[in-house]
Scaffold this motif. Structure first.
Motif, PDB file in Angstrom:
ATOM      1  N   GLY A 164       0.824  -1.213   0.000  1.00  0.00           N
ATOM      2  CA  GLY A 164       0.000   0.000   0.000  1.00  0.00           C
ATOM      3  C   GLY A 164       0.855   1.258   0.000  1.00  0.00           C
ATOM      4  N   TYR A 165       1.878   1.281   0.858  1.00  0.00           N
ATOM      5  CA  TYR A 165       2.814   2.413   0.865  1.00  0.00           C
ATOM      6  C   TYR A 165       3.449   2.574  -0.523  1.00  0.00           C
ATOM      7  N   TYR A 166       3.915   1.448  -1.060  1.00  0.00           N
ATOM      8  CA  TYR A 166       4.612   1.474  -2.348  1.00  0.00           C
ATOM      9  C   TYR A 166       3.702   2.023  -3.458  1.00  0.00           C
ATOM     10  N   CYS A 167       2.482   1.513  -3.518  1.00  0.00           N
ATOM     11  CA  CYS A 167       1.562   1.911  -4.598  1.00  0.00           C
ATOM     12  C   CYS A 167       1.155   3.375  -4.476  1.00  0.00           C
ATOM     13  N   ASP A 168       0.885   3.833  -3.239  1.00  0.00           N
ATOM     14  CA  ASP A 168       0.555   5.256  -3.040  1.00  0.00           C
ATOM     15  C   ASP A 168       1.683   6.145  -3.541  1.00  0.00           C
ATOM     16  N   LEU A 169       2.911   5.783  -3.170  1.00  0.00           N
ATOM     17  CA  LEU A 169       4.064   6.574  -3.617  1.00  0.00           C
ATOM     18  C   LEU A 169       4.117   6.649  -5.137  1.00  0.00           C
ATOM     19  N   GLN A 170       3.985   5.500  -5.803  1.00  0.00           N
ATOM     20  CA  GLN A 170       4.095   5.464  -7.261  1.00  0.00           C
ATOM     21  C   GLN A 170       3.008   6.309  -7.931  1.00  0.00           C
ATOM     22  N   VAL A 171       1.824   6.296  -7.341  1.00  0.00           N
ATOM     23  CA  VAL A 171       0.718   7.097  -7.897  1.00  0.00           C
ATOM     24  C   VAL A 171       1.034   8.583  -7.749  1.00  0.00           C
ATOM     25  N   PHE A 172       1.379   9.014  -6.522  1.00  0.00           N
ATOM     26  CA  PHE A 172       1.551  10.445  -6.269  1.00  0.00           C
ATOM     27  C   PHE A 172       2.776  11.031  -6.954  1.00  0.00           C
TER      28      PHE A 172
END
Length: 351
Positions: A164-172
């Motif tokens: 979840g942390y990883y995916c949020d970072l990649q999106v933002f």
């Protein structure tokens, strides 16, 4: 199979066991990528494997924690890291800048950790659509490995949290340039209570690593008690993962300047501050590793990571980076110097 705790035994096992399996699985995905019907998706899939194979080679070392299940765990690590690298390419050199597009693409990383979940059309918010089943195959391969691991059920929630942390970072970090920093700062504001004192860009670095997920998969291969889950998560997040990604950004400075990409190293007020903080992350990482099972192995991996990044040709070809890299090698100690020389020789052989 004994977990290696000395630099030379680790290197021997990497050469004899890890790299041959990693390259075998990568080659299978490369063949599949060549058959992707859509030109743009095929180009990015092949490019991610060619340019970022060392991510899989580095991550696959965690297979050595899985004993007789080493090959199976390497199969998961290669598939999961290939998803990560492929999506990074799709977002980095994107034909889209939409948050919902990036979020949909990264759903695949959550589905990969959810055996039984049917893959969806991850490309639904972009023009390029037909990948011939490439991304779904990667997702299903990850599920296929995880469903049989005796400790996976206990590890699954923590793996999803790290994903979840990883995916949020990649999106933002991939949306329109003028929105990125504000989105990342707001995101950090919602999570800062979960981590020790650090800046938004340091937290972003901690979020950007897949190492904790690989570590969980390896330990899940031979059972994982509930009480061990937090121990492992705190061992890797935030410090080990943060150090890993800081080094990644450190070596990418030149190309990120040229492409005008967000690089967290640029957020430090000066080089001295950056060196101090990376040194601090390295010290905190060593401290958190001490509480882990097989801690000597994890410590070697941490020192090896510093070496692998600093031996990269991007560093070797840039006098300023090379000068700073020598400082990092000094505070990594003798094992880092040992891995550094081996990594450098290995890369010379590949050139």
């Amino acid at each position: 199979m004994k977990v290696p705790t000395k630099p030379w035994t680790l290197l021997y096992k990497i050469q004899q066991e890890v790299l041959p399996d990693t390259r075998h699985f990568l080659n299978e995905w490369r063949k599949k990528a060549t058959k992707i019907p859509n030109d743009e998706l095929r180009k990015q899939a092949l490019s991610s494997i060619k340019e970022k194979a060392f991510h899989c080679e580095g991550g696959a070392v965690y297979g050595l924690l899985a004993g007789n299940e080493c090959r199976k765990i390497i199969r998961f690590i290669v598939a999961y890291q290939t998803i990560s690298d492929y999506l990074d390419n799709l977002c980095d050199r994107s034909t889209s800048l939409e948050e919902r597009d990036f979020r949909m693409l990264h759903q695949s990383m959550h589905h990969a950790l959810t055996p039984g979940k049917q893959p969806e059309n991850y490309y639904q918010y972009r023009n390029d659509q037909d990948d011939g089943g490439y991304l779904s195959s990667l997702v299903l391969t990850c599920q296929d490995v995880l469903k049989d691991l005796p400790g996976f059920q206990n590890a699954q929630e923590a793996m999803h949290q790290l994903a979840g942390y990883y995916c949020d970072l990649q999106v933002f970090k991939h949306v329109e340039k003028n929105k990125r920093v504000e989105l990342l700062e707001n995101w950090f504001a919602g999570h800062k209570h979960e981590v020790p004192a650090m800046t938004w860009y340091e937290f972003s670095a901690c979020a950007g690593s897949t190492l904790g997920i690989f570590c969980f998969a390896a330990y899940a291969s031979h059972g994982l008690k509930i009480e061990e889950v937090n121990l492992l998560k705190n061992g890797y997040f935030p410090w080990v993962q943060g150090l890993h990604i800081m080094l990644d950004y450190f070596i990418d400075q030149k190309e990120d300047r040229e492409e005008d990409d967000l690089n967290f190293i640029f957020c430090y007020e000066n080089e001295e501050k950056m060196v101090q903080r990376i040194k601090y992350f390295k010290e905190k990482a060593e401290e958190s590793i001490r509480s882990l099972p097989d801690w000597k192995f994890h410590q070697l991996i941490n020192k090896g990571l510093i070496a692998i990044y600093l031996a990269d040709k991007k560093v070797q070809e840039d006098k300023k980076l090379k000068r700073t890299a020598k400082r990092f090698i000094r505070f990594g100690g003798m094992p880092t110097l040992f891995f550094y020389l081996n990594s450098w020789l290995y890369r010379q052989g590949q050139a």
